[in-house]
Design a protein around this motif. Structure first.
Motif, PDB file in Angstrom:
ATOM      1  N   GLN A   1      30.168 -11.488  23.172  1.00  0.00           N
ATOM      2  CA  GLN A   1      29.448 -10.902  24.308  1.00  0.00           C
ATOM      3  C   GLN A   1      28.356  -9.914  23.892  1.00  0.00           C
ATOM      4  OE1 GLN A   1      33.028 -11.009  24.456  1.00  0.00           O
ATOM      5  NE2 GLN A   1      32.707 -12.950  25.528  1.00  0.00           N
ATOM      6  N   PHE A   2      28.362  -9.468  22.628  1.00  0.00           N
ATOM      7  CA  PHE A   2      27.415  -8.432  22.228  1.00  0.00           C
ATOM      8  C   PHE A   2      26.867  -8.739  20.836  1.00  0.00           C
ATOM      9  CE2 PHE A   2      26.127  -4.415  20.311  1.00  0.00           C
ATOM     10  CZ  PHE A   2      25.385  -3.840  21.332  1.00  0.00           C
ATOM     11  N   ILE A   3      25.544  -8.725  20.712  1.00  0.00           N
ATOM     12  CA  ILE A   3      24.880  -8.974  19.427  1.00  0.00           C
ATOM     13  C   ILE A   3      23.798  -7.930  19.237  1.00  0.00           C
ATOM     14  CG2 ILE A   3      23.599 -10.603  18.010  1.00  0.00           C
ATOM     15  CD1 ILE A   3      25.324 -11.945  21.074  1.00  0.00           C
ATOM     16  N   LEU A   4      23.800  -7.289  18.089  1.00  0.00           N
ATOM     17  CA  LEU A   4      22.764  -6.335  17.712  1.00  0.00           C
ATOM     18  C   LEU A   4      21.988  -6.896  16.532  1.00  0.00           C
ATOM     19  CD1 LEU A   4      21.386  -3.473  17.576  1.00  0.00           C
ATOM     20  CD2 LEU A   4      23.250  -2.839  16.021  1.00  0.00           C
ATOM     21  N   GLN A   5      20.649  -6.861  16.619  1.00  0.00           N
ATOM     22  CA  GLN A   5      19.812  -7.259  15.485  1.00  0.00           C
ATOM     23  C   GLN A   5      18.774  -6.177  15.249  1.00  0.00           C
ATOM     24  OE1 GLN A   5      18.802 -11.120  14.347  1.00  0.00           O
ATOM     25  NE2 GLN A   5      19.835 -12.163  16.024  1.00  0.00           N
ATOM     26  N   THR A   6      18.604  -5.825  13.987  1.00  0.00           N
ATOM     27  CA  THR A   6      17.617  -4.806  13.620  1.00  0.00           C
ATOM     28  C   THR A   6      17.027  -5.156  12.268  1.00  0.00           C
ATOM     29  OG1 THR A   6      17.258  -2.435  13.304  1.00  0.00           O
ATOM     30  CG2 THR A   6      19.351  -3.328  12.530  1.00  0.00           C
ATOM     31  N   GLY A   7      15.802  -4.715  12.018  1.00  0.00           N
ATOM     32  CA  GLY A   7      15.157  -5.064  10.751  1.00  0.00           C
ATOM     33  C   GLY A   7      13.987  -4.169  10.427  1.00  0.00           C
ATOM     34  N   LEU A   8      13.575  -4.231   9.147  1.00  0.00           N
ATOM     35  CA  LEU A   8      12.427  -3.491   8.639  1.00  0.00           C
ATOM     36  C   LEU A   8      11.605  -4.398   7.726  1.00  0.00           C
ATOM     37  CD1 LEU A   8      14.047  -0.064   7.636  1.00  0.00           C
ATOM     38  CD2 LEU A   8      12.462  -0.444   9.548  1.00  0.00           C
ATOM     39  N   ARG A   9      10.308  -4.115   7.670  1.00  0.00           N
ATOM     40  CA  ARG A   9       9.436  -4.829   6.745  1.00  0.00           C
ATOM     41  C   ARG A   9       8.376  -3.863   6.237  1.00  0.00           C
ATOM     42  NH1 ARG A   9       7.831 -10.505   6.621  1.00  0.00           N
ATOM     43  NH2 ARG A   9       5.978 -10.797   5.307  1.00  0.00           N
ATOM     44  N   TYR A  10       8.143  -3.915   4.922  1.00  0.00           N
ATOM     45  CA  TYR A  10       7.003  -3.180   4.373  1.00  0.00           C
ATOM     46  C   TYR A  10       5.975  -4.198   3.902  1.00  0.00           C
ATOM     47  CZ  TYR A  10       3.868  -0.255   1.743  1.00  0.00           C
ATOM     48  OH  TYR A  10       2.734   0.371   1.302  1.00  0.00           O
ATOM     49  N   ASN A  11       4.733  -3.993   4.327  1.00  0.00           N
ATOM     50  CA  ASN A  11       3.634  -4.907   4.019  1.00  0.00           C
ATOM     51  C   ASN A  11       2.492  -4.112   3.391  1.00  0.00           C
ATOM     52  OD1 ASN A  11       3.189  -7.887   5.857  1.00  0.00           O
ATOM     53  ND2 ASN A  11       1.934  -7.318   4.118  1.00  0.00           N
ATOM     54  N   HIS A  12       1.995  -4.585   2.251  1.00  0.00           N
ATOM     55  CA  HIS A  12       0.830  -3.939   1.640  1.00  0.00           C
ATOM     56  C   HIS A  12      -0.300  -4.959   1.545  1.00  0.00           C
ATOM     57  CE1 HIS A  12      -0.646  -0.310  -0.387  1.00  0.00           C
ATOM     58  NE2 HIS A  12      -1.471  -1.151  -1.000  1.00  0.00           N
ATOM     59  N   VAL A  13      -1.490  -4.551   2.017  1.00  0.00           N
ATOM     60  CA  VAL A  13      -2.628  -5.455   2.110  1.00  0.00           C
ATOM     61  C   VAL A  13      -3.785  -4.918   1.293  1.00  0.00           C
ATOM     62  CG1 VAL A  13      -4.336  -6.471   3.667  1.00  0.00           C
ATOM     63  CG2 VAL A  13      -1.944  -6.317   4.363  1.00  0.00           C
ATOM     64  N   LEU A  14      -4.410  -5.809   0.511  1.00  0.00           N
ATOM     65  CA  LEU A  14      -5.593  -5.490  -0.274  1.00  0.00           C
ATOM     66  C   LEU A  14      -6.705  -6.457   0.086  1.00  0.00           C
ATOM     67  CD1 LEU A  14      -3.868  -5.159  -3.779  1.00  0.00           C
ATOM     68  CD2 LEU A  14      -4.529  -3.269  -2.271  1.00  0.00           C
ATOM     69  N   ALA A  15      -7.925  -5.956   0.182  1.00  0.00           N
ATOM     70  CA  ALA A  15      -9.076  -6.819   0.447  1.00  0.00           C
ATOM     71  C   ALA A  15     -10.282  -6.260  -0.286  1.00  0.00           C
ATOM     72  CB  ALA A  15      -9.357  -6.911   1.944  1.00  0.00           C
ATOM     73  N   ASN A  16     -11.126  -7.173  -0.752  1.00  0.00           N
ATOM     74  CA  ASN A  16     -12.346  -6.788  -1.465  1.00  0.00           C
ATOM     75  C   ASN A  16     -13.498  -7.662  -0.990  1.00  0.00           C
ATOM     76  OD1 ASN A  16     -11.313  -4.893  -3.780  1.00  0.00           O
ATOM     77  ND2 ASN A  16      -9.908  -6.638  -3.765  1.00  0.00           N
ATOM     78  N   PRO A  43     -26.177   0.012   4.080  1.00  0.00           N
ATOM     79  CA  PRO A  43     -26.106   1.227   3.248  1.00  0.00           C
ATOM     80  C   PRO A  43     -24.943   1.176   2.249  1.00  0.00           C
ATOM     81  CG  PRO A  43     -25.251   1.673   5.442  1.00  0.00           C
ATOM     82  CD  PRO A  43     -25.800   0.286   5.478  1.00  0.00           C
ATOM     83  N   PHE A  44     -24.265   0.049   2.098  1.00  0.00           N
ATOM     84  CA  PHE A  44     -23.169  -0.082   1.131  1.00  0.00           C
ATOM     85  C   PHE A  44     -23.189  -1.507   0.573  1.00  0.00           C
ATOM     86  CE2 PHE A  44     -21.653  -0.637   5.490  1.00  0.00           C
ATOM     87  CZ  PHE A  44     -21.102  -1.905   5.467  1.00  0.00           C
ATOM     88  N   ASP A  45     -22.694  -1.655  -0.656  1.00  0.00           N
ATOM     89  CA  ASP A  45     -22.647  -2.960  -1.309  1.00  0.00           C
ATOM     90  C   ASP A  45     -21.251  -3.555  -1.346  1.00  0.00           C
ATOM     91  OD1 ASP A  45     -25.356  -3.231  -1.896  1.00  0.00           O
ATOM     92  OD2 ASP A  45     -25.168  -2.044  -3.743  1.00  0.00           O
ATOM     93  N   THR A  46     -20.231  -2.749  -1.175  1.00  0.00           N
ATOM     94  CA  THR A  46     -18.861  -3.239  -1.256  1.00  0.00           C
ATOM     95  C   THR A  46     -18.013  -2.615  -0.144  1.00  0.00           C
ATOM     96  OG1 THR A  46     -18.159  -1.493  -2.770  1.00  0.00           O
ATOM     97  CG2 THR A  46     -18.976  -3.558  -3.757  1.00  0.00           C
ATOM     98  N   ALA A  47     -16.898  -3.256   0.118  1.00  0.00           N
ATOM     99  CA  ALA A  47     -15.901  -2.709   1.050  1.00  0.00           C
ATOM    100  C   ALA A  47     -14.524  -3.085   0.519  1.00  0.00           C
ATOM    101  CB  ALA A  47     -16.108  -3.259   2.454  1.00  0.00           C
ATOM    102  N   GLU A  48     -13.592  -2.147   0.655  1.00  0.00           N
ATOM    103  CA  GLU A  48     -12.231  -2.388   0.181  1.00  0.00           C
ATOM    104  C   GLU A  48     -11.230  -1.999   1.267  1.00  0.00           C
ATOM    105  OE1 GLU A  48     -11.558  -0.267  -3.407  1.00  0.00           O
ATOM    106  OE2 GLU A  48     -12.971  -1.452  -4.593  1.00  0.00           O
ATOM    107  N   ILE A  49     -10.153  -2.752   1.316  1.00  0.00           N
ATOM    108  CA  ILE A  49      -8.993  -2.412   2.152  1.00  0.00           C
ATOM    109  C   ILE A  49      -7.800  -2.232   1.219  1.00  0.00           C
ATOM    110  CG2 ILE A  49      -7.419  -3.183   3.956  1.00  0.00           C
ATOM    111  CD1 ILE A  49     -10.138  -2.542   5.061  1.00  0.00           C
ATOM    112  N   ASN A  50      -7.154  -1.101   1.315  1.00  0.00           N
ATOM    113  CA  ASN A  50      -5.950  -0.842   0.521  1.00  0.00           C
ATOM    114  C   ASN A  50      -5.002  -0.052   1.421  1.00  0.00           C
ATOM    115  OD1 ASN A  50      -3.952  -0.079  -1.248  1.00  0.00           O
ATOM    116  ND2 ASN A  50      -5.350   0.466  -2.910  1.00  0.00           N
ATOM    117  N   THR A  51      -4.121  -0.785   2.094  1.00  0.00           N
ATOM    118  CA  THR A  51      -3.323  -0.133   3.127  1.00  0.00           C
ATOM    119  C   THR A  51      -1.928  -0.732   3.179  1.00  0.00           C
ATOM    120  OG1 THR A  51      -3.302   0.469   5.480  1.00  0.00           O
ATOM    121  CG2 THR A  51      -4.062  -1.737   4.943  1.00  0.00           C
TER     122      THR A  51
END
Length: 803
Positions: free
Chosen positions: A498-513, A526-534
């Motif tokens: 009659q009762f179900i509990l579900q829980t979770g976590l995720r860590y995600n790291h993203v890089l872009a150039n 006004p810039f030559d490059t862009a980076e994502i590091n998050t």
């Protein structure tokens, strides 16, 4: 021995032999089921039912448990001694319900009643009855997914007020979203062949814990047909062929698939070809949608000609090929290898909404085409079961490579300059997912994922008069890349049924150039490059509570995110007439916080009510807003003075809604189903409330279905409410060319409905006829935000033959 005794002896021998054959039947319509695998516990003996559902059980001993398995029916087992008393047995079809097993919520099978989120399932039998022209149409038929189309070759899903790169698409567990999925409408779902789909699951709401970035509003998981082993030394062969014709766009479709099964190896092949002509809209509705004229080019000269039938949307036709090859190897009962190869390509096709824009008294464009949309994927999956491992009971490992190709070609009316851009994305992904039963009450799911995308982008300008070609600005920074690394865990606690509990976590790291040096020859950024590091940590927690057989409650809270991709950071594109989107090197992820509450009421399986409400807060939302280049608000782009815009973390959004469905079973043969959705909310920007761009108008459908033996009849209606001018997002208010005009001359979406009838008749296990008459009253309508009108009265006929 006299003649009577001799006859009696042979009669008993014949009856004994016949009693060793049984017929396997569908419990719902008593039709024979071919291709049922029948085997014993150790699989040392096995048989397959023939085209008439007949299978021999002679090889099995009387005290053995015999197992029956078919991909479209529930597994069944019985002792042979009990089976010998009858000449037939029945299997129960896999149907949607509380006991249905779904995969998308954790990548492993779970009972639907255990999942705290709402999941919509579409079975292969439902797909066959729906008879969709594309996978976008398949999603639309659920009644929970709204679909926008800019052209016939398209279909951009909207779920709970979110769309495009805020929704995730997966095919056999592999994410289809790539680094150039855009905030504008995304049409990639049409690359998935509906004939090759075994079933589809749609998660309504966030799925970032299991799937990572982009799964803010929902996850659409497509599971394609799998090769079927024979489990014997004998060769098992089955095949299907389908031909289909539709009147509204003169559709001509052919499909064939076949399965070759051995004891440990199986091969499944599928090929589909579809050809569409220009789509005819309905006769009764706003004249604003008519196509009175269009551009042709003869002897190098552009001319605007009168359309002899303004209800025909010229040009919208295209064709498409889908090919799939799958191989399964099962060396042991607990180990399976699956290889899938997928390929889809379209012809060139027009972006119809761009071809109906005017500039003054003349049409703006002479050409606006998408080049072939191509998709290739190779996917290797290993599945292993273990009873003794401390780490897992089951694990799946996926390694996939995908290649996406798309291009855009446009030329203004009476211009000699043709602009072209072409994009290629190479995508590599690797997943490993584990399932472990920690105790009778607890279960653990966890996994790792790595994704890498490489973007190639090119631009050129062709002078069609002088036959010269020069380099031009590309849509994306050539050579840019985007990658994601993540780990997740999901915990399930079920102290009782009659009762179900579900829980979770995720860590995600993203890089872009991204490197803009090539494009800065034209843009002078006004810039030559862009980076994502998050990085982002997301979580979910939900409960499923069944206090009584009649009622079930579901409550879920989740966080989700979307990291900026190369489309956000580096796109250069004319988003609308007189506007140019430029790159932005200062972007952050957007985050969503969602709560939803659902209830299901089941009154003796006669009346089933399913309702849910939800609220989402979207923070740091990436939206397109006005910008500058070196202090300039306007620049020249392709010969037009254009307003500068860019993607920015410039808004917050609050989305809330309600969805309800009902099933009423009047009898075993007759049932009524209905689904209705209400989506609302707003964006906040500088204390100003703005309407949501992807919040669909209120929509739904109602079906009255009768199924008896070989015949199914489904009478249904689809309907949308009006969306007024004031309810349109600012970006939509400027697109008067795709909307009807209200009494004040402002664009709006009128309400609309269609009445439809479809039927399916199974002459025998080999031959099935499916026929539909859509939009019976020939309504002229255009779904919200779409650039193309829906089909007018449309007769669709399909014939399927199986062996």
């Amino acid at each position: 021995m006299n003649s009577k005794l001799l006859f009696g002896f042979f009669f008993l021998i014949s009856f004994s032999i016949l009693a060793q054959n049984i017929t396997v039947l569908n419990n719902q319509n008593e039709e024979p089921i071919p291709g049922v695998v029948v085997y014993n516990a150790d699989k040392s003996q096995s048989e397959i039912s023939d085209i008439n559902g007949i299978v021999s059980i002679q090889r099995f001993s009387d005290n053995e448990i015999i197992f029956f398995r078919h991909m479209s029916f529930q597994d069944f087992s019985i002792e042979k001694s009990k089976l010998k008393a009858t000449l037939s047995m029945y299997l129960e079809p896999l149907t949607e319900g509380l006991d249905e097993v779904v995969v998308s919520a954790s990548k492993f099978g779970q009972g639907k009643r255990d999942i705290p989120q709402k999941i919509v399932s579409i079975s292969s039998s439902a797909i066959a009855l729906d008879n969709p022209q594309t996978s976008a149409d398949l999603l639309e038929n659920t009644g929970n997914v709204y679909v926008q189309k800019s052209q016939l070759g398209g279909g951009s899903p909207m779920i709970r007020g979110l769309s495009t790169n805020r929704l995730l698409i997966t095919v056999d567990g592999v994410r289809m979203n790539n680094a150039i999925f855009r905030s504008g409408n995304v049409q990639n779902v049409i690359s998935i062949d509906p004939f090759g789909i075994e079933h589809t699951e749609v998660i309504l709401g966030a799925g970032s814990v299991v799937y990572g970035s982009d799964a803010i509003g929902g996850v659409m998981s497509f599971y394609t047909k799998s090769p079927q082993l024979s489990y014997t030394d004998n060769l098992g062969v089955s095949a299907n062929a389908v031909v289909r014709y539709a009147t509204a766009n003169n559709e001509k479709t052919g499909h064939v698939d076949f399965n070759i099964g051995l004891k440990k190896w199986a091969f499944f092949s599928s090929v589909s070809y579809t050809d569409f002509d220009d789509l005819r809209m309905g006769s009764h509705g706003p004249d604003d949608y008519l196509r009175p004229e269009y551009v042709i080019t003869e002897n190098g000269e552009d001319q605007i000609v009168v359309n002899p039938n303004p209800e025909v949307q010229v040009p919208t036709g295209y064709n498409q090929i889908n090919v799939m090859q799958k191989v399964r190897f099962e060396p042991r009962d607990n180990l399976t290898y699956d290889l899938g190869l997928y390929y889809s390509t379209t012809s060139d096709y027009s972006r119809y909404d761009r071809l109906i824009r005017y500039k003054g008294d003349d049409l703006r464009s002479a050409e606006w085409n998408y080049g072939p949309q191509r998709w290739f994927m190779s996917n290797l999956q290993v599945t292993k079961l273990s009873r003794h491992s401390l780490l897992y009971d089951k694990f799946q490992a996926n390694v996939a490579y995908q290649n996406f190709q798309e291009s855009r070609i446009d030329r203004d009316y009476q211009s000699v300059i043709r602009n072209s851009t072409e994009e290629h994305v190479d995508a590599i992904s690797a997943n490993i997912d584990f399932e472990k039963q920690l105790s009778l009450k607890t279960q653990l799911f966890y996994g790792l994922e790595y994704v890498y995308n490489k973007v190639h982008s090119y631009g050129e300008q062709e002078n069609i008069e002088e036959n010269t070609v020069i380099d031009a600005i590309s849509r994306y920074p050539n050579g840019s890349d985007w990658s994601s690394m993540s780990a997740y865990t999901n915990f399930k606690y079920k102290p009782s049924s009659q009762f179900i509990l579900q829980t979770g976590l995720r860590y995600n790291h993203v890089l872009a150039n991204a490197n803009f040096e090539e494009n800065n020859v034209f843009l002078n950024l006004p810039f030559d490059t862009a980076e994502i590091n998050t990085g982002a940590l997301t979580g979910t927690a939900g409960i499923s509570w069944i206090p009584a057989d009649i009622i079930q409650w579901k409550l879920n809270f989740s966080t989700a995110f979307r990291a900026p991709n190369i489309d956000d950071v580096g796109k250069v594109f004319d988003s609308e007439p007189g506007a140019i989107v430029i790159p932005n090197d200062d972007l952050n992820p957007e985050y969503a916080y969602t709560g939803d509450l659902g209830v299901s009421i089941n009154i003796e399986n006669k009346v089933i009510i399913d309702a849910a409400t939800y609220y989402t807060f979207l923070d740091d939302a990436l939206v397109r807003r006005d910008s500058e280049i070196n202090g300039d608000s306007y620049i020249d782009y392709n010969g037009e003075n254009s307003r500068v815009q860019s993607m920015q973390n410039a808004a917050e959004a609050r989305i809330y809604g309600f969805e309800a469905g009902i099933q009423i079973h009047f009898s075993e043969a007759l049932k009524l189903t209905s689904q209705y959705n209400v989506v609302s909310g707003y964006e906040m920007e500088e204390d100003e409330k703005l309407p949501l761009r992807h919040a669909a108008p209120k929509f739904g459908n109602t079906h009255l279905t009768w199924q008896q033996n070989k015949l199914t009849i489904d009478a249904y209606a689809m309907y949308n409410e009006e969306m007024s001018y004031n309810d349109l997002a600012p970006s939509e208010q400027g697109k008067d060319y795709i909307y009807a005009s209200d009494e004040d001359g402002n664009p709006y979406t009128p309400s609309w409905y269609t009445f439809n009838l479809r039927t399916q008749y199974k002459f025998n296990p080999a031959l099935t006829l499916t026929a539909s008459l859509e939009n019976i009253t020939d309504q002229r309508y255009r779904p919200y935000s779409s650039g193309i009108s829906g089909a007018g009265r449309n007769l669709i006929v399909a014939v399927k033959y199986s062996i």
